[in-house]
Design a protein around this motif. Structure first.
Motif, PDB file in Angstrom:
ATOM      1  N   THR A 216      33.657  36.732  47.777  1.00 20.66           N
ATOM      2  CA  THR A 216      32.434  37.127  47.446  1.00 20.66           C
ATOM      3  C   THR A 216      32.808  38.650  46.994  1.00 20.66           C
ATOM      4  OG1 THR A 216      31.093  35.738  48.710  1.00 20.66           O
ATOM      5  CG2 THR A 216      30.119  37.654  47.759  1.00 20.66           C
ATOM      6  N   LYS A 218      30.445  42.048  45.931  1.00 21.31           N
ATOM      7  CA  LYS A 218      29.444  42.430  45.913  1.00 21.31           C
ATOM      8  C   LYS A 218      29.331  43.739  45.127  1.00 21.31           C
ATOM      9  CE  LYS A 218      28.098  44.351  49.818  1.00 21.31           C
ATOM     10  NZ  LYS A 218      27.491  44.670  51.095  1.00 21.31           N
ATOM     11  N   TYR A 249      31.952  34.007  44.335  1.00 24.92           N
ATOM     12  CA  TYR A 249      30.606  34.241  44.438  1.00 24.92           C
ATOM     13  C   TYR A 249      30.439  35.655  44.035  1.00 24.92           C
ATOM     14  CZ  TYR A 249      30.884  30.239  47.498  1.00 24.92           C
ATOM     15  OH  TYR A 249      31.342  29.069  47.917  1.00 24.92           O
ATOM     16  N   THR A 251      27.688  38.717  43.702  1.00 26.91           N
ATOM     17  CA  THR A 251      26.266  39.200  44.126  1.00 26.91           C
ATOM     18  C   THR A 251      25.908  40.782  44.010  1.00 26.91           C
ATOM     19  OG1 THR A 251      27.029  40.149  46.467  1.00 26.91           O
ATOM     20  CG2 THR A 251      26.374  37.612  46.296  1.00 26.91           C
ATOM     21  N   LEU A 252      24.903  41.053  43.860  1.00 24.37           N
ATOM     22  CA  LEU A 252      24.508  42.447  43.629  1.00 24.37           C
ATOM     23  C   LEU A 252      23.733  43.153  45.061  1.00 24.37           C
ATOM     24  CD1 LEU A 252      23.839  44.851  41.377  1.00 24.37           C
ATOM     25  CD2 LEU A 252      21.795  43.537  40.878  1.00 24.37           C
ATOM     26  N   ASP A 253      24.107  44.428  45.345  1.00 20.56           N
ATOM     27  CA  ASP A 253      23.604  44.927  46.614  1.00 20.56           C
ATOM     28  C   ASP A 253      22.268  45.560  46.189  1.00 20.56           C
ATOM     29  OD1 ASP A 253      23.044  46.574  48.663  1.00 20.56           O
ATOM     30  OD2 ASP A 253      25.029  46.990  48.963  1.00 20.56           O
TER      31      ASP A 253
END
Length: 271
Positions: A216, A218, A249, A251-253
């Motif tokens: 992942t 991020k 994967y 994602t955005l924090d």
């Protein structure tokens, strides 16, 4: 106040007579290199360590910045990735990184006749968890900025006063800082993080991090830019690109970028 601290910094270098600068190309070590060259001239040498945890673009920036200052510049290779105490990514990983760095620089300094290895540690760094500082101290390194109580903000103010082009350059710690403690660091993992961050920089986002946990990615960027990022970025293209780098994967924090965020888990490791 800035002029007073600048003069104290100059005086400190006058006392040193000669110095080898541990030069990463970041604003702290660039300021130190600038003052060293202004005072010591050809008695100062900047040395940059090349390793998989340094972005090639950062190395190129360091080379160009050294040229603009005028200081003699040398590149050496370090091999911290060969040390399992480093690659296993314990909470004191930076200790082993700086040990490798200074075990490389100190003999070089002695061979070339430089009295000191000088780093860019500033006063604020002493307030954070920085095990690498201990490794440097054990090997006799000096930190003029910290010795004079010069903070990160003052570093930028002095650099701006001296018209250094990098005075507002975002902090860029080594790529190994993108991984949670305990997750093994490998060269392929470093490469994919580096490529992902360069991709985002080319989209116009400078002060960013791509944290890597397993498969992942991020993305962290300043909180005030999150809505703009979502609205203006081709997310499908971003996902496709990151997956081509090896992430599964993306994602955005939503909290946004905050320096030292991975250190918030330290109590869990140390208690």
């Amino acid at each position: 106040m800035i002029e007073v601290k600048l003069e104290k910094l100059r005086n400190l270098f006058r006392e040193m007579e000669r110095g080898l600068i541990a030069y990463s190309g970041g604003i702290d070590s660039t300021l130190v290199a600038k003052i060293a060259y202004d005072i010591l001239g050809d008695r100062a040498l900047a040395v940059t360590a090349k390793s998989p945890s340094l972005l090639p673009e950062e190395l190129a920036d360091a080379i160009e910045q050294a040229k603009s200052i005028g200081i003699a510049h040398q590149i050496v290779e370090t091999h911290e990735m060969e040390n399992p105490n480093y690659s296993s990514n314990p909470v004191n990983r930076c200790y082993f990184c700086k040990s490798e760095l200074h075990d490389t620089l100190k003999p070089l300094a002695l061979e070339l006749g430089y009295l000191y290895v000088i780093d860019g540690v500033n006063a604020d760094d002493l307030q954070d968890y920085r095990p690498g500082i201990q490794a440097a101290r054990e090997r006799g390194a000096r930190s003029p900025l910290a010795e004079l109580g010069i903070t990160k903000l003052e570093v930028r103010e002095i650099a701006k006063f001296l018209e250094l082009s990098c005075w507002n350059k975002p902090a860029q710690p080594c790529l190994s800082s993108r991984f949670p403690y305990g997750e093994e660091i490998t060269i392929p993992k470093l490469n994919r993080v580096g490529r992902a961050e360069i991709y985002l920089r080319r989209l116009g986002y400078e002060n960013i991090r791509v944290r890597s946990t397993g498969d992942t990615a991020k993305i962290e960027l300043p909180s005030e830019l999150i809505q703009q990022f979502i609205a203006n970025t081709n997310l499908s293209k971003l996902i496709e690109t990151f997956q081509s780098f090896g992430f599964v994967y993306i994602t955005l924090d939503l909290e946004g970028y905050r320096s030292g965020k991975l250190n918030q888990v330290l109590p869990r490791f140390t208690n």
